[in-house]
Enzyme design. Structure first.
Site, mmCIF file in Angstrom:
data_model
loop_
_atom_site.group_PDB
_atom_site.id
_atom_site.type_symbol
_atom_site.label_atom_id
_atom_site.label_comp_id
_atom_site.label_asym_id
_atom_site.label_seq_id
_atom_site.Cartn_x
_atom_site.Cartn_y
_atom_site.Cartn_z
ATOM 1 N N GLY A 1 -3.668 7.981 -9.319
ATOM 2 C CA GLY A 1 -2.341 8.600 -9.364
ATOM 3 C C GLY A 1 -1.806 8.853 -10.758
ATOM 4 N N LEU B 1 0.835 -1.198 0.000
ATOM 5 C CA LEU B 1 0.000 0.000 0.000
ATOM 6 C C LEU B 1 0.878 1.261 0.000
ATOM 7 N N GLY B 2 0.263 2.412 -0.252
ATOM 8 C CA GLY B 2 1.007 3.681 -0.138
ATOM 9 C C GLY B 2 1.260 4.390 -1.456
ATOM 10 N N GLY B 3 0.981 3.698 -2.584
ATOM 11 C CA GLY B 3 1.075 4.363 -3.880
ATOM 12 C C GLY B 3 2.477 4.754 -4.291
ATOM 13 N N THR B 4 2.530 5.668 -5.252
ATOM 14 C CA THR B 4 3.808 6.171 -5.768
ATOM 15 C C THR B 4 4.616 6.767 -4.621
ATOM 16 N N GLY C 1 8.101 15.080 -16.468
ATOM 17 C CA GLY C 1 6.732 15.231 -15.977
ATOM 18 C C GLY C 1 6.056 13.893 -15.786
ATOM 19 N N ILE D 1 11.897 16.314 -9.960
ATOM 20 C CA ILE D 1 12.530 14.992 -9.886
ATOM 21 C C ILE D 1 13.973 15.066 -10.369
ATOM 22 N N HIS E 1 14.483 33.058 18.514
ATOM 23 C CA HIS E 1 15.845 33.375 18.077
ATOM 24 C C HIS E 1 16.814 32.380 18.703
ATOM 25 N N GLU F 1 16.121 16.778 -7.652
ATOM 26 C CA GLU F 1 16.304 15.981 -6.429
ATOM 27 C C GLU F 1 17.192 14.768 -6.694
HETATM 28 P P1 FAD Z 1 -0.376 7.565 -6.286
HETATM 29 O O1 FAD Z 1 0.483 7.786 -5.122
HETATM 30 O O2 FAD Z 1 0.257 7.523 -7.622
HETATM 31 O O3 FAD Z 1 -1.138 6.187 -6.013
HETATM 32 C C1 FAD Z 1 -1.993 5.623 -6.920
HETATM 33 C C2 FAD Z 1 -2.077 4.128 -6.647
HETATM 34 O O4 FAD Z 1 -3.139 3.592 -7.421
HETATM 35 C C3 FAD Z 1 -0.831 3.359 -7.067
HETATM 36 O O5 FAD Z 1 -0.354 2.598 -5.985
HETATM 37 C C4 FAD Z 1 -1.299 2.452 -8.196
HETATM 38 O O6 FAD Z 1 -0.682 1.174 -8.155
HETATM 39 C C5 FAD Z 1 -2.783 2.316 -7.891
HETATM 40 N N1 FAD Z 1 -3.590 2.048 -9.072
HETATM 41 C C6 FAD Z 1 -3.590 2.739 -10.256
HETATM 42 N N2 FAD Z 1 -4.522 2.234 -11.093
HETATM 43 C C7 FAD Z 1 -5.105 1.208 -10.423
HETATM 44 C C8 FAD Z 1 -6.156 0.290 -10.758
HETATM 45 N N3 FAD Z 1 -6.798 0.376 -11.929
HETATM 46 N N4 FAD Z 1 -6.497 -0.650 -9.843
HETATM 47 C C9 FAD Z 1 -5.869 -0.721 -8.637
HETATM 48 N N5 FAD Z 1 -4.893 0.127 -8.267
HETATM 49 C C10 FAD Z 1 -4.525 1.069 -9.147
HETATM 50 N N6 FAD Z 1 5.052 14.671 -3.754
HETATM 51 C C11 FAD Z 1 5.227 15.409 -2.641
HETATM 52 O O7 FAD Z 1 4.287 16.081 -2.198
HETATM 53 N N7 FAD Z 1 6.417 15.435 -1.985
HETATM 54 C C12 FAD Z 1 7.486 14.740 -2.432
HETATM 55 O O8 FAD Z 1 8.553 14.779 -1.815
HETATM 56 C C13 FAD Z 1 7.343 13.969 -3.603
HETATM 57 N N8 FAD Z 1 8.373 13.264 -4.088
HETATM 58 C C14 FAD Z 1 8.205 12.512 -5.215
HETATM 59 C C15 FAD Z 1 9.298 11.824 -5.717
HETATM 60 C C16 FAD Z 1 9.175 11.052 -6.846
HETATM 61 C C17 FAD Z 1 10.379 10.312 -7.377
HETATM 62 C C18 FAD Z 1 7.905 10.954 -7.495
HETATM 63 C C19 FAD Z 1 7.746 10.089 -8.709
HETATM 64 C C20 FAD Z 1 6.817 11.641 -7.009
HETATM 65 C C21 FAD Z 1 6.955 12.435 -5.867
HETATM 66 N N9 FAD Z 1 5.903 13.185 -5.355
HETATM 67 C C22 FAD Z 1 6.074 13.952 -4.241
HETATM 68 C C23 FAD Z 1 4.573 13.163 -5.977
HETATM 69 C C24 FAD Z 1 3.653 12.200 -5.197
HETATM 70 O O9 FAD Z 1 4.225 10.927 -5.171
HETATM 71 C C25 FAD Z 1 2.276 12.169 -5.821
HETATM 72 O O10 FAD Z 1 1.748 13.462 -5.951
HETATM 73 C C26 FAD Z 1 1.326 11.332 -4.984
HETATM 74 O O11 FAD Z 1 1.808 10.025 -4.803
HETATM 75 C C27 FAD Z 1 -0.064 11.285 -5.618
HETATM 76 O O12 FAD Z 1 -0.907 10.521 -4.832
HETATM 77 P P2 FAD Z 1 -2.153 9.746 -5.448
HETATM 78 O O13 FAD Z 1 -2.849 9.125 -4.288
HETATM 79 O O14 FAD Z 1 -2.919 10.644 -6.323
HETATM 80 O O15 FAD Z 1 -1.559 8.620 -6.397
HETATM 81 P P1 NAI Z 2 8.290 18.620 -13.633
HETATM 82 O O1 NAI Z 2 7.076 19.050 -14.337
HETATM 83 O O2 NAI Z 2 8.593 19.125 -12.285
HETATM 84 O O3 NAI Z 2 9.575 18.975 -14.523
HETATM 85 C C1 NAI Z 2 9.716 18.510 -15.821
HETATM 86 C C2 NAI Z 2 10.739 19.385 -16.524
HETATM 87 O O4 NAI Z 2 11.055 18.785 -17.749
HETATM 88 C C3 NAI Z 2 10.221 20.788 -16.814
HETATM 89 O O5 NAI Z 2 11.187 21.719 -16.398
HETATM 90 C C4 NAI Z 2 10.041 20.786 -18.325
HETATM 91 O O6 NAI Z 2 10.239 22.040 -18.912
HETATM 92 C C5 NAI Z 2 11.118 19.808 -18.740
HETATM 93 N N1 NAI Z 2 10.885 19.152 -20.009
HETATM 94 C C6 NAI Z 2 9.714 18.710 -20.534
HETATM 95 N N2 NAI Z 2 9.937 18.124 -21.715
HETATM 96 C C7 NAI Z 2 11.267 18.160 -21.936
HETATM 97 C C8 NAI Z 2 12.116 17.710 -22.968
HETATM 98 N N3 NAI Z 2 11.628 17.053 -24.000
HETATM 99 N N4 NAI Z 2 13.440 17.931 -22.864
HETATM 100 C C9 NAI Z 2 13.963 18.597 -21.793
HETATM 101 N N5 NAI Z 2 13.196 19.049 -20.779
HETATM 102 C C10 NAI Z 2 11.884 18.823 -20.853
HETATM 103 O O7 NAI Z 2 8.230 17.023 -13.671
HETATM 104 P P2 NAI Z 2 9.064 15.923 -12.887
HETATM 105 O O8 NAI Z 2 10.330 16.497 -12.360
HETATM 106 O O9 NAI Z 2 9.124 14.757 -13.789
HETATM 107 O O10 NAI Z 2 8.115 15.606 -11.672
HETATM 108 C C11 NAI Z 2 6.773 15.150 -11.893
HETATM 109 C C12 NAI Z 2 5.868 15.541 -10.777
HETATM 110 O O11 NAI Z 2 6.200 14.871 -9.581
HETATM 111 C C13 NAI Z 2 5.936 17.034 -10.498
HETATM 112 O O12 NAI Z 2 4.732 17.604 -10.977
HETATM 113 C C14 NAI Z 2 6.026 17.168 -9.027
HETATM 114 O O13 NAI Z 2 4.906 17.849 -8.535
HETATM 115 C C15 NAI Z 2 6.022 15.742 -8.483
HETATM 116 N N6 NAI Z 2 7.174 15.625 -7.587
HETATM 117 C C16 NAI Z 2 7.184 16.363 -6.451
HETATM 118 C C17 NAI Z 2 8.270 16.360 -5.620
HETATM 119 C C18 NAI Z 2 8.258 17.227 -4.416
HETATM 120 O O14 NAI Z 2 7.190 17.707 -4.037
HETATM 121 N N7 NAI Z 2 9.394 17.454 -3.774
HETATM 122 C C19 NAI Z 2 9.441 15.528 -5.891
HETATM 123 C C20 NAI Z 2 9.339 14.819 -7.128
HETATM 124 C C21 NAI Z 2 8.234 14.856 -7.918
#
Ligand code: FAD
Ligand code: NAI
Length: 464
Positions: free
Chosen positions: A143, A40-43, A271, A183, A443, A186
């Site tokens: 997600g 559990l817990g998703g992405t 993205g 991404i 402070h 980070e």
């Molecule tokens: P998700 O977390 O994507 O969960 C969806 C779940 O649904 C998944 O487990 C999937 O397996 C399941 N699912 C999909 N389709 C089906 C189906 N048909 N049947 C059954 N199960 C299904 N956000 C932050 O705020 N802070 C961060 O530091 C951060 N770091 C990130 C780092 C990375 C590398 C990535 C990729 C993302 C990060 N994010 C971060 C973004 C964050 O992970 C997402 O915004 C968040 O997980 C979205 O939550 P959600 O519940 O919408 O979907």
């Molecule tokens: P992003 O949308 O943050 O960045 C994608 C970058 O790729 C943009 O700067 C865009 O201009 C560039 N880009 C797009 N097409 C390109 C191409 N063809 N060639 C070169 N550059 C290109 O997406 P990212 O980093 O993949 O993250 C996805 C999502 O995950 C974000 O929307 C973010 O909200 C979430 N996330 C959040 C984190 C957090 O809250 N700390 C950590 C990691 C992800």
């Protein structure tokens, strides 16, 4: 309830889905959550927020030891060695603990976990791994997943998504990150600290789109100082992999002469896209918009009565805390309460060193809406940041010129992610910059810089 198996069926157990399921159960609704992943817990918990932060934290400590930063503070370590296996193990341990924690919370709150892929067979029926489930309310919380780059195959070996980039078995000598977003920065920072030469290729003329312009420039300057190389206004047109090495062809975004870059690892981070494939939305009478998202109203209801949607699969920032808040609100709406999320006050944080955080409007967006006042305070003038040898960054407070109401706050400093909560709370309460300026801040803390930036809005900071 007679013909229904559940009051609420949540599809997906990410931060949106699991929180919605727990809240619905807390409100007395018979609830199930379908999840196709093994845990559990998703992405967020499995391959996103949590494992990335585990690697960011560990690599930051390694970097502080390896670059002599700790030695400068009088902490001498002798030779510093990387045990990448141990670093990955502590990451996996963190993920295991937290995903197991959700399983415990499901049991505690009597949420039934239906294991397997869910797809609609009607407006109130869903097939979960061959079993038909009928629910009065269905919440889609499926997600998002990585957006592919046309013509570039992600093999999760040499060319990786964020998931593969968390798992690299050795530190690449050269890494190219495609996309200078959250991404890319980070995970690029993680491998750069561990020894990789990292080049970030960004299509736009600056990194971190969506953030305040000055913050983007300052972040770029700081990352360059840390050794990251940037190719801005540049696009990748091809990636060829041969014998474990990649050759990227890049050219100016506006067109022009192409060049090649060699790399041992390529991270595609351009993205993420909503997960709706395989949900069979048509059977429920639902469709997606041109960005692939499920449209909802203010209450998180889709156009089909009884079907709701939250998190990354709906419009808005793809952030875990936004998904969680929507999870609570949708469950409350289903239970007949009033669930609200203020989408104008969703903080965002980039967990690099220093951290980068913002909430509300950027200076550019605020200016477009009307007259504003801006107060800035450099961290070089903050006693705690100075004492900790962290001179980089600043706090910026943007307020309405007439009412003084705070419209946005932007921060770059080591603990910006923690500091931004204060700004979000102030904005949620409709605070003015004067309210913040006259609030006593402890402070010596980094947070005093928020007070000083608010004082700067009124034109009277003390320490610059
Ligand atoms: P998700 O977390 O994507 O969960 C969806 C779940 O649904 C998944 O487990 C999937 O397996 C399941 N699912 C999909 N389709 C089906 C189906 N048909 N049947 C059954 N199960 C299904 N956000 C932050 O705020 N802070 C961060 O530091 C951060 N770091 C990130 C780092 C990375 C590398 C990535 C990729 C993302 C990060 N994010 C971060 C973004 C964050 O992970 C997402 O915004 C968040 O997980 C979205 O939550 P959600 O519940 O919408 O979907
Ligand atoms: P992003 O949308 O943050 O960045 C994608 C970058 O790729 C943009 O700067 C865009 O201009 C560039 N880009 C797009 N097409 C390109 C191409 N063809 N060639 C070169 N550059 C290109 O997406 P990212 O980093 O993949 O993250 C996805 C999502 O995950 C974000 O929307 C973010 O909200 C979430 N996330 C959040 C984190 C957090 O809250 N700390 C950590 C990691 C992800």
């Amino acid at each position: 309830m007679a013909d229904y198996n559940f009051d609420v069926l949540v599809i997906g157990s990410g931060p949106g889905g699991y929180v919605a399921a727990i809240r619905a159960a807390q409100l007395g609704l018979k609830t199930a959550c379908a999840e196709s992943r093994e845990t559990l817990g998703g992405t967020c918990l499995n391959v996103g927020c949590i494992p990335s932060k585990a690697m960011l934290h560990a690599s930051e400590l390694f970097g502080e030891a390896a670059t002599g930063k700790l030695a400068k503070l009088g902490v001498k370590l002798g030779s510093v060695e990387l045990d990448l296996g141990a670093m990955h193990a502590q990451r996996r341990e963190a993920v295991k603990g937290l995903t197991g924690g959700i399983e415990y919370l499901f049991k505690k709150n009597k949420v039934e976990w239906l294991k397997g892929h869910a797809k609609f067979t009607g407006k109130d029926t869903v097939d979960v791994a061959g079993k038909t489930v009928r629910a009065k309310n269905i919440i889609i919380a499926t997600g998002s997943s990585v957006t592919p780059l046309p013509g570039v195959e992600i093999d999760e070996d040499v060319v990786v998504s964020s998931t593969g980039a968390l798992e690299l078995a050795k530190v690449p000598e050269k890494m190219v990150v495609i996309g200078g977003g959250v991404i890319g920065l980070e995970l690029g920072s993680v491998w750069s600290r561990l020894g990789a030469k990292v080049t970030v290729v960004e299509f736009l003329d600056q990194i971190l789109p969506g953030m305040d312009g000055e913050i983007r420039k300052e972040a770029n300057k700081i990352f360059k100082k840390q050794g990251l190389e940037f190719k801005l206004s540049t696009k990748v047109t091809a990636v060829k992999v041969d014998g474990g090495k990649a050759t990227l062809t890049v050219e100016p975004a506006a067109g022009g002469a192409a060049e090649t870059i060699e790399a041992d690892a390529v991270l595609v981070s351009i993205g993420r896209k909503p997960n709706t494939d395989g949900l069979n939305l048509e059977a429920a009478g639902l469709s997606v918009n041109k960005r692939g998202q499920i449209e909802i109203d203010h209450d998180f209801a889709t156009p089909v009565p009884g079907i709701w949607a939250i998190g990354d699969v709906v419009p808005g920032p793809m952030l875990a805390h936004k998904a969680e808040d929507e999870g609570i609100a949708v469950a409350e709406n289903i239970a007949g309460l009033t669930g609200i999320v203020n989408h104008d006050v969703i903080p965002s944080v980039v967990y690099t060193t220093p951290e980068i955080a913002g909430v509300g409007l950027t200076e550019e967006a605020a200016k477009e809406k009307g007259a504003i006042k801006v107060g800035k305070f450099p961290m070089a003038g903050n006693s705690r940041a100075k004492t900790n040898h962290e001179p980089d960054g600043f706090v910026k407070v943007i307020a309405d010129a007439e009412t003084d109401r705070v419209l946005g706050v932007w921060i770059i400093t080591s603990v910006a992610g923690t500091m931004i909560a204060q700004a979000a709370q102030a904005m949620e309460f409709g605070a003015t910059s004067e309210d913040i300026a006259y609030t006593c801040h402890a402070h010596p803390t980094h947070s005093e810089a928020i007070k000083e930036a608010a004082m700067a809005v009124l034109g009277k900071p003390i320490h610059i």
